[in-house]
Design a protein around this motif. Sequence first.
Motif, short mmCIF file in Angstrom:
data_model
loop_
_atom_site.label_atom_id
_atom_site.label_comp_id
_atom_site.label_asym_id
_atom_site.label_seq_id
_atom_site.Cartn_x
_atom_site.Cartn_y
_atom_site.Cartn_z
N ARG A 124 -93.12 -9.80 18.01
CA ARG A 124 -94.46 -9.36 18.41
C ARG A 124 -94.40 -8.36 19.57
NH1 ARG A 124 -95.51 -14.46 16.78
NH2 ARG A 124 -95.10 -15.49 18.76
N LEU A 125 -93.53 -8.62 20.55
CA LEU A 125 -93.39 -7.72 21.69
C LEU A 125 -92.92 -6.34 21.23
CD1 LEU A 125 -93.32 -6.98 24.69
CD2 LEU A 125 -91.00 -7.96 24.76
N TYR A 126 -91.92 -6.29 20.37
CA TYR A 126 -91.41 -4.99 19.92
C TYR A 126 -92.44 -4.24 19.09
CZ TYR A 126 -86.79 -4.92 21.92
OH TYR A 126 -85.75 -4.84 22.82
N ARG A 127 -93.23 -4.95 18.30
CA ARG A 127 -94.31 -4.29 17.56
C ARG A 127 -95.36 -3.74 18.51
NH1 ARG A 127 -94.93 -8.62 12.62
NH2 ARG A 127 -93.30 -7.72 11.31
N GLU A 128 -95.70 -4.53 19.52
CA GLU A 128 -96.68 -4.10 20.51
C GLU A 128 -96.17 -2.88 21.29
OE1 GLU A 128 -97.68 -6.32 24.41
OE2 GLU A 128 -99.04 -7.15 22.89
N MET A 129 -94.91 -2.93 21.70
CA MET A 129 -94.33 -1.78 22.41
C MET A 129 -94.32 -0.54 21.52
SD MET A 129 -91.23 -3.20 24.87
CE MET A 129 -90.21 -3.77 23.53
N ASP A 130 -94.00 -0.73 20.26
CA ASP A 130 -94.00 0.40 19.32
C ASP A 130 -95.40 1.00 19.20
OD1 ASP A 130 -92.54 2.06 17.44
OD2 ASP A 130 -93.69 1.04 15.86
N ASP A 131 -96.42 0.15 19.10
CA ASP A 131 -97.80 0.62 19.01
C ASP A 131 -98.23 1.37 20.27
OD1 ASP A 131 -98.03 -0.51 16.50
OD2 ASP A 131 -99.14 -2.28 17.19
#
Length: 148
Positions: free
Chosen positions: A62-69
């Motif tokens: 979830r963190l990596y997806r959020e950072m990507d967004d």
Amino acid sequence: MLRIDRGTYDAIVAHARRDHPDEACGVVAGPEDSDRPERFVPMLNAARSPTFYEFDSGDLLRLYREMDDRDEVPVVVYHSHTATEAYPSRTDVSYASEPFAHYVLVSTREHGAQTGLVDDEVEFRSFRIVDGQVTEEDVELVASESQP
């Protein structure tokens, strides 16, 4: 050199003390290509261990997806050592997978209930870990943006 604001430094130290005697862990995200740690993200140590930390795989995804967004990267990856100095263990080195991140370690071995704030010295060190090579770097505390 790691340049980090006082508020983020205090938040990392407070998290390390709060989770003691287990190791604390987390990330400070920042804009891509900036090397500016801006967004403090404390994580749960899924191992709940005084000698080992492990990010929960679901939380990390979830963190990596959020950072990507948000066009962010993990500028700082931090964790604490509860009984040893703030220096990467062999396990820490083997798990270091972000070649551009600053790996911050905080030792809570001798700092029990102290606050981590003004005039409370703590062992807070930063390293670059690339291809198994550990290089310590200086840490410069800078004023938080909300401070004058």
